[in-house]
Write a protein that holds these residues in place. Structure first.
Motif, PDB file in Angstrom:
ATOM      1  N   ASP A  93       0.838  -1.199   0.000  1.00  0.00           N
ATOM      2  CA  ASP A  93       0.000   0.000   0.000  1.00  0.00           C
ATOM      3  C   ASP A  93       0.868   1.242   0.000  1.00  0.00           C
ATOM      4  O   ASP A  93       2.050   1.196   0.369  1.00  0.00           O
ATOM      5  N   VAL A  94       0.274   2.351  -0.420  1.00  0.00           N
ATOM      6  CA  VAL A  94       0.944   3.646  -0.422  1.00  0.00           C
ATOM      7  C   VAL A  94       0.047   4.644   0.306  1.00  0.00           C
ATOM      8  O   VAL A  94      -1.149   4.721   0.047  1.00  0.00           O
ATOM      9  N   LEU A  95       0.638   5.388   1.242  1.00  0.00           N
ATOM     10  CA  LEU A  95      -0.113   6.304   2.099  1.00  0.00           C
ATOM     11  C   LEU A  95       0.139   7.764   1.736  1.00  0.00           C
ATOM     12  O   LEU A  95      -0.706   8.631   1.966  1.00  0.00           O
ATOM     13  N   ARG A  96       1.310   8.005   1.198  1.00  0.00           N
ATOM     14  CA  ARG A  96       1.708   9.356   0.816  1.00  0.00           C
ATOM     15  C   ARG A  96       2.476   9.241  -0.498  1.00  0.00           C
ATOM     16  O   ARG A  96       3.270   8.320  -0.676  1.00  0.00           O
ATOM     17  N   PHE A  97       2.208  10.182  -1.410  1.00  0.00           N
ATOM     18  CA  PHE A  97       2.835  10.087  -2.717  1.00  0.00           C
ATOM     19  C   PHE A  97       3.117  11.488  -3.246  1.00  0.00           C
ATOM     20  O   PHE A  97       2.209  12.346  -3.270  1.00  0.00           O
ATOM     21  N   ASP A  98       4.371  11.724  -3.610  1.00  0.00           N
ATOM     22  CA  ASP A  98       4.758  13.005  -4.201  1.00  0.00           C
ATOM     23  C   ASP A  98       4.341  14.187  -3.322  1.00  0.00           C
ATOM     24  O   ASP A  98       3.867  15.214  -3.812  1.00  0.00           O
ATOM     25  N   GLY A  99       4.510  14.015  -2.001  1.00  0.00           N
ATOM     26  CA  GLY A  99       4.191  15.091  -1.063  1.00  0.00           C
ATOM     27  C   GLY A  99       2.721  15.234  -0.730  1.00  0.00           C
ATOM     28  O   GLY A  99       2.322  16.197  -0.065  1.00  0.00           O
ATOM     29  N   HIS A 100       1.888  14.281  -1.151  1.00  0.00           N
ATOM     30  CA  HIS A 100       0.442  14.355  -0.927  1.00  0.00           C
ATOM     31  C   HIS A 100      -0.036  13.188  -0.074  1.00  0.00           C
ATOM     32  O   HIS A 100       0.412  12.044  -0.264  1.00  0.00           O
ATOM     33  N   ASP A 101      -0.966  13.472   0.828  1.00  0.00           N
ATOM     34  CA  ASP A 101      -1.638  12.431   1.597  1.00  0.00           C
ATOM     35  C   ASP A 101      -2.659  11.766   0.672  1.00  0.00           C
ATOM     36  O   ASP A 101      -3.585  12.420   0.171  1.00  0.00           O
ATOM     37  N   VAL A 102      -2.499  10.452   0.445  1.00  0.00           N
ATOM     38  CA  VAL A 102      -3.414   9.746  -0.449  1.00  0.00           C
ATOM     39  C   VAL A 102      -4.223   8.680   0.287  1.00  0.00           C
ATOM     40  O   VAL A 102      -4.838   7.810  -0.342  1.00  0.00           O
ATOM     41  N   THR A 103      -4.271   8.754   1.604  1.00  0.00           N
ATOM     42  CA  THR A 103      -4.968   7.725   2.381  1.00  0.00           C
ATOM     43  C   THR A 103      -6.471   7.726   2.144  1.00  0.00           C
ATOM     44  O   THR A 103      -7.136   6.714   2.408  1.00  0.00           O
ATOM     45  N   GLN A 104      -7.021   8.858   1.668  1.00  0.00           N
ATOM     46  CA  GLN A 104      -8.466   8.903   1.428  1.00  0.00           C
ATOM     47  C   GLN A 104      -8.851   8.467   0.020  1.00  0.00           C
ATOM     48  O   GLN A 104     -10.036   8.453  -0.330  1.00  0.00           O
ATOM     49  N   LEU A 105      -7.864   8.120  -0.799  1.00  0.00           N
ATOM     50  CA  LEU A 105      -8.173   7.495  -2.081  1.00  0.00           C
ATOM     51  C   LEU A 105      -8.623   6.057  -1.845  1.00  0.00           C
ATOM     52  O   LEU A 105      -8.151   5.404  -0.910  1.00  0.00           O
ATOM     53  N   PRO A 106      -9.508   5.531  -2.684  1.00  0.00           N
ATOM     54  CA  PRO A 106      -9.857   4.114  -2.555  1.00  0.00           C
ATOM     55  C   PRO A 106      -8.654   3.240  -2.881  1.00  0.00           C
ATOM     56  O   PRO A 106      -7.731   3.657  -3.593  1.00  0.00           O
ATOM     57  N   LEU A 107      -8.691   2.027  -2.383  1.00  0.00           N
ATOM     58  CA  LEU A 107      -7.559   1.113  -2.557  1.00  0.00           C
ATOM     59  C   LEU A 107      -7.164   0.953  -4.021  1.00  0.00           C
ATOM     60  O   LEU A 107      -5.972   0.950  -4.349  1.00  0.00           O
ATOM     61  N   TYR A 108      -8.149   0.821  -4.907  1.00  0.00           N
ATOM     62  CA  TYR A 108      -7.800   0.600  -6.310  1.00  0.00           C
ATOM     63  C   TYR A 108      -7.010   1.770  -6.870  1.00  0.00           C
ATOM     64  O   TYR A 108      -6.108   1.579  -7.706  1.00  0.00           O
ATOM     65  N   ALA A 109      -7.314   2.998  -6.424  1.00  0.00           N
ATOM     66  CA  ALA A 109      -6.584   4.172  -6.911  1.00  0.00           C
ATOM     67  C   ALA A 109      -5.205   4.256  -6.285  1.00  0.00           C
ATOM     68  O   ALA A 109      -4.231   4.652  -6.943  1.00  0.00           O
ATOM     69  N   ARG A 110      -5.072   3.878  -5.012  1.00  0.00           N
ATOM     70  CA  ARG A 110      -3.757   3.884  -4.376  1.00  0.00           C
ATOM     71  C   ARG A 110      -2.837   2.887  -5.066  1.00  0.00           C
ATOM     72  O   ARG A 110      -1.655   3.154  -5.288  1.00  0.00           O
ATOM     73  N   LYS A 111      -3.375   1.707  -5.404  1.00  0.00           N
ATOM     74  CA  LYS A 111      -2.541   0.698  -6.054  1.00  0.00           C
ATOM     75  C   LYS A 111      -2.085   1.147  -7.438  1.00  0.00           C
ATOM     76  O   LYS A 111      -1.014   0.730  -7.910  1.00  0.00           O
ATOM     77  N   GLN A 112      -2.861   1.983  -8.113  1.00  0.00           N
ATOM     78  CA  GLN A 112      -2.445   2.473  -9.424  1.00  0.00           C
ATOM     79  C   GLN A 112      -1.188   3.348  -9.326  1.00  0.00           C
ATOM     80  O   GLN A 112      -0.439   3.479 -10.300  1.00  0.00           O
TER      81      GLN A 112
END
Length: 304
Positions: free
Chosen positions: A103-122
Motif C-alpha cells: 500500500d501507499v499512504l503518501r505520494f509526491d508530497g500528498h496524503d493519499v490515504t483517502q483514495l480508494p484502494l484501487y486508486a492507491r494501487k495504481q
C-alpha cells in the motif's frame, strides 16, 4: 503532475498536499472465518514477515515498525531513495531480506490515504520494482480458490481487501485476514523450569490483554530449538519479577514457575481455544518486536 491529472475530479478532491509526517498509524486487518468470492474485493498472499512503514523525504529513508521502532536496512533504504518519486510513505513487510509493499499512504508530497484502494494501487506504476523491493501482487483467483491455494502451498493465509476502502488508521473490517491455521501473538508473562535433558526453560506462560487485564492463555512449550531456548531464557531472566503479572488466570502452574515483566511478544499457532479460554496444542513460531505488548488482544473471528 501526471499522476494527479490522471485522477477524476472526485478523487483529486480527496488528495491533499501535507507537510512530511513523522508517523502515520497503520491500518490493521480483522481476523475472519468467512471464505468468499466477491468482485468488490481483491485477495493477496498473507505475508509472514515484519510490518514496516517506509518514510522517504528530504533525501532520507526511514523504516519504522508498528510501534514506531526504527530499523536500518541499507539495501532497502538505498532502493527507496533511488525511486523516481522523492517524497512518499509506503506500507509493507520485510520478508527474507526483501521489502514487500502492499500500500501507499503518501505520494509526491500528498496524503493519499483517502483514495480508494484501487486508486492507491495504481500509484505503484510510478515506482521501480527490483530487489530488495517487491510489490505484493493481487491473486488472480477468486477468494475461495486463493484461500485453498494458500493452504495447499503452506502459506499463512490470504488477505481480502475492499477495492473501494480508504486507508484507516485502525483495525478495520475493510481488510480481512483468512488464516490457514489458528494463530496470533501472545505476551510472555512467565516460564517454567525445564525437565529431563531440556535446557533453558520448560514452557512459556503466555497471555493477552483484555482492557487493563492481562489474561493467562496457557503454556507454550513446543517449537523451540536449543539456541532459542538459551536465548529466550537469558532474556527472561533479565526481566524476572517476584509475582505473577497475570490479573486474570486459572490453572497457573504452582511449582517451578518464574514470572517476568510482560514485554516479550511471541507468535503461536494452535488447534483451537478450549471452553476454558486456553490454547489447545500451541506451537511457537517466532519472537517479534514490531508492536506493543498492550496491543496484543485475543483475536475474535468476525463475519464480513
Amino acid at each position: 503532475m501526471e499522476w494527479l491529472d490522471a485522477l477524476d475530479e472526485d478523487l483529486r478532491s480527496r488528495v491533499k498536499r501535507t507537510p512530511t509526517p513523522k508517523w502515520i498509524a497503520p491500518m490493521a486487518a480483522t481476523l475472519t472465518d468467512a471464505r468468499f468470492d466477491d468482485p468488490e474485493w481483491v485477495f493477496e498472499r498473507k505475508l509472514d514477515g515484519w510490518r514496516y512503514l517506509a518514510f522517504v523525504a528530504d533525501g532520507e529513508a526511514k523504516l519504522l515498525t508498528r510501534n514506531k521502532i526504527p530499523h536500518s536496512f541499507p539495501d532497502v533504504e538505498g532502493a527507496l531513495l533511488a525511486q523516481p518519486v522523492s517524497d512518499f510513505v509506503i506500507d509493507g513487510e520485510m520478508v527474507a531480506g526483501n521489502y514487500s509493499v502492499f500500500d501507499v499512504l503518501r505520494f509526491d508530497g500528498h496524503d493519499v490515504t483517502q483514495l480508494p484502494l484501487y486508486a492507491r494501487k495504481q500509484l505503484f506504476r510510478y515506482f521501480e520494482w527490483r530487489k530488495p523491493l517487491a510489490l505484493v501482487g493481487i491473486m488472480r483467483e477468486g477468494g475461495l480458490a486463493a484461500y485453498q491455494r494458500a493452504c495447499d502451498e503452506g502459506w499463512e493465509g490470504i488477505m481480502a481487501k475492499r477495492l473501494d476502502s480508504v486507508y484507516e488508521h485502525k483495525r478495520s473490517k475493510q481488510w480481512l485476514k483468512m488464516k490457514c491455521d489458528a494463530g496470533q501473538e501472545f505476551v510472555v508473562g512467565g516460564f517454567t523450569d525445564p525437565s529431563g535433558a531440556r535446557i533453558g526453560f520448560g514452557a512459556l506462560l503466555i497471555g493477552y490483554y483484555d482492557g487493563d487485564d492481562f489474561v493467562y492463555a496457557g503454556k507454550l512449550g513446543t517449537g523451540f530449538d536449543t539456541k532459542l531456548l538459551r536465548e529466550l531464557h537469558a532474556k527472561m531472566r533479565s526481566i524476572e519479577v517476584d509475582s505473577s503479572p497475570f490479573t486474570r488466570a486459572t490453572n497457573l502452574p504452582k511449582k517451578g514457575a518464574h514470572w517476568v515483566r510482560p514485554e516479550i511478544i511471541v507468535d503461536s499457532v494452535f488447534m483451537e481455544w478450549t471452553s476454558e479460554g486456553k490454547l489447545r496444542h500451541p506451537r511457537f513460531v517466532r519472537v517479534r518486536d514490531d508492536k506493543s505488548p498492550r496491543d496484543v488482544v485475543r483475536e475474535q473471528p468476525s463475519a464480513r
